[in-house]
Design a protein around this motif. Sequence first.
Motif: not given
Length: 280
Positions: A149-154, A164-170, A173-181
């Motif tokens: 999880g840490k590696i993916l988020l970083k 393609d993976i970034e688009a699928k991840f977005t 999970h529908n998360l942005d930087r402020p939400q994750i931090l």
Amino acid sequence: MIAVVYSGSKTAFWKITQNGQVVAHCNTTGLNPCFVDPKTILQILNKKVALVNNAENIKKIYFFAAGASSADRKEELAKTLSSFFKYSKIVVENDLFGAAKAACYNQPGIVGMLGSGAHCAYFDGKKPVNNNFGLGYILGDEGSSNYFGKILLKEFLSHKMPKDIEAKFTLTHNLDRPQILERIYNKPQANIFLTSFFDFITQNSKHEYICKLIDEGFEKYFETYILPTVEKHKMREVHIVGKVAAELEDRLRFIAGKYDLKIKSIIKEPIQNLLKHYTN
């Protein structure tokens, strides 16, 4: 009645038996005493009908929990449980002890854990031999679900994922930087949040990019935990317990082969073997 419980940080598996037969079972949120306080534990227990209905009839509980690594933590958890299971004798050990018993029973062996956290120890047939591997989800746990999880988020926050993976991840999970931090640094149980991304790893494990992340994570796991234990105890076979090991078994065995190691068994959920051991 006897209850056997195996609790990681995310999920606790409960089995209640009478005369060797399972009469009730349930899952609860993981009861890691490092992250869940006594009041919350009692609230969790009181929400499970199977536990409420059988609490007074259970005479012995074998409880194996992530986070129960010190005498104080074990005593704290046992005390909390005894206020709910008032007529029970309660034995609390850490999850590594439970994993070792599930994999080896009373035989010696090297046992690794790869679930929400990561660990490894030599089991002498009675208990795991103490080592300094257990550094937790911030400093350690290489190869675990929270590590991935840490590696993916970083990678996501640094825009290092393939498009393609970034688009699928977005999309997933529908998360942005402020939400994750905010979720990691200002909310409780960041470790559980990190493990929640493991499903994305398994669902995309055939993608070249994700496969590379998996292999690199498992290499870190073997080099950090398994190899030092193997070299010290002169054994080339290992048992590995946990969801990550079971769901990515092909990659785990491939990486083990690179180090000339044989994985003797992989156990996804140790509760069944523990149940057999403690109720027969």
